[in-house]
Write an enzyme that holds these catalytic residues in place. Sequence first.
Site, mmCIF file in Angstrom:
data_model
loop_
_atom_site.group_PDB
_atom_site.id
_atom_site.type_symbol
_atom_site.label_atom_id
_atom_site.label_comp_id
_atom_site.label_asym_id
_atom_site.label_seq_id
_atom_site.Cartn_x
_atom_site.Cartn_y
_atom_site.Cartn_z
ATOM 1 N N ASP A 58 28.464 34.099 66.148
ATOM 2 C CA ASP A 58 27.623 33.944 66.516
ATOM 3 C C ASP A 58 27.751 33.734 68.426
ATOM 4 O O ASP A 58 28.215 32.643 68.679
ATOM 5 C CB ASP A 58 26.393 33.213 66.422
ATOM 6 C CG ASP A 58 25.029 33.402 67.465
ATOM 7 O OD1 ASP A 58 24.967 34.261 67.948
ATOM 8 O OD2 ASP A 58 23.981 32.854 65.725
ATOM 9 N N ASP B 138 24.887 39.808 69.979
ATOM 10 C CA ASP B 138 24.989 39.010 69.979
ATOM 11 C C ASP B 138 25.592 38.061 68.652
ATOM 12 O O ASP B 138 26.416 37.134 69.009
ATOM 13 C CB ASP B 138 24.381 37.420 71.126
ATOM 14 C CG ASP B 138 23.493 37.116 70.230
ATOM 15 O OD1 ASP B 138 22.951 38.239 69.216
ATOM 16 O OD2 ASP B 138 22.579 36.440 70.146
ATOM 17 N N GLU B 139 25.756 39.189 67.604
ATOM 18 C CA GLU B 139 26.208 38.364 66.643
ATOM 19 C C GLU B 139 26.458 39.451 65.608
ATOM 20 O O GLU B 139 26.400 40.840 65.400
ATOM 21 C CB GLU B 139 25.410 36.921 65.501
ATOM 22 C CG GLU B 139 24.632 38.166 65.705
ATOM 23 C CD GLU B 139 22.993 37.183 65.054
ATOM 24 O OE1 GLU B 139 23.501 35.942 63.859
ATOM 25 O OE2 GLU B 139 21.877 37.003 64.442
#
Length: 363
Positions: free
Chosen positions: A10, A104-105
């Site tokens: 993350d 983003d993860e």
Amino acid sequence: MEERKIIHVDMDAFFAAVEQRDKPELRGIPLAVGFDGDRGVVSTASYEARRFGVHSAQSIQVAKRLCPQLTIVLPDFHRYKAVSEQVRSIFLDYTDQIEPISIDEAFLDVTHNKKGIPLAVDIAEDIRRRIREELHLTASAGVSYNKFLAKIASDYRKPDGLCVIHPDKAVEFISQLRVEKFWGVGPKTAARMHSMGIFTGEQLRRVSKQHLVTVFGKVGTVYYDFARGIDPRPVETDYVRKSVGCEQTFMQDISLRSAVVVELYHTVLELEGRLKRAEFRGKTLTLKVKYADFAQITRSLTADKNLKTKADILPLAKKLLAEVDYSASHPIRLIGLSVSNPHTEDDLVRHPEWIEGCLPFED
């Protein structure tokens, strides 16, 4: 059966971190990415801003009251997506088993990794090192034997942290975990659990599966398993798109029928373009309306053919709108439209590429 090795990575305050990396004048100051307007919502807040209580999905106006010195910048999605692709390229050096959750993860299955590294924690640390050295950003990572625990672990030591939940320690770890931290337990579900005297994983584990299913439906089985550290879901490398939609929040609430119809028309045009770009075909149209008081309703109908063009969608959208009540005393804040329910299995669009994120201008 071989024990799986799952990593959840993350990126820390991703949008804000990219802005601070690329613009030195933004470093070390409270920063929010979003639209600076009456209807603006914080997409990402830097850790300097979070110390003041600023967080994502929060009204920009509230954020500015909490942190008067807050700097707000508009998002640059092309830049964020380019950086996201760079992160993904690092992942690919270790495994092809990557499941993006957002821009983003992602989850990585490194049970059989390309470098033959025996310990998943070493892979996670190497990925974090490369993100730091090559991209000048930080990421948090969680390592465990399933997705549920890897996700929990990545949140445990943010920012710029690494946490491992070993199988021998999983039940002990879950026992002290607040139910709000369980993946899939939102505020309403947490409140329901609290009313049942369930505040921790240990208390959740004491409740029978039958009772959890009675109260929460099928997802009760998931909560039952999570409380025992069980999550058999694989890392899915293909993202199956099940719907395409768009919505817009108005700068001012609207209630005149002519204005509502015009905005509906614009939303239909936007949806038509998104359907074309996604090469998606579905037969169910859903209208979402959010009122000024944040009350929300949806209306849906299913056609006997795929919905692809304005000519297909607009008549149905107007029909759905006719079922919606609004007035000067009950004006509309937001209109959204989405197409779902692919006509056949062949109409499912599979996207192995990195998922492009979107900025939540509406909380």
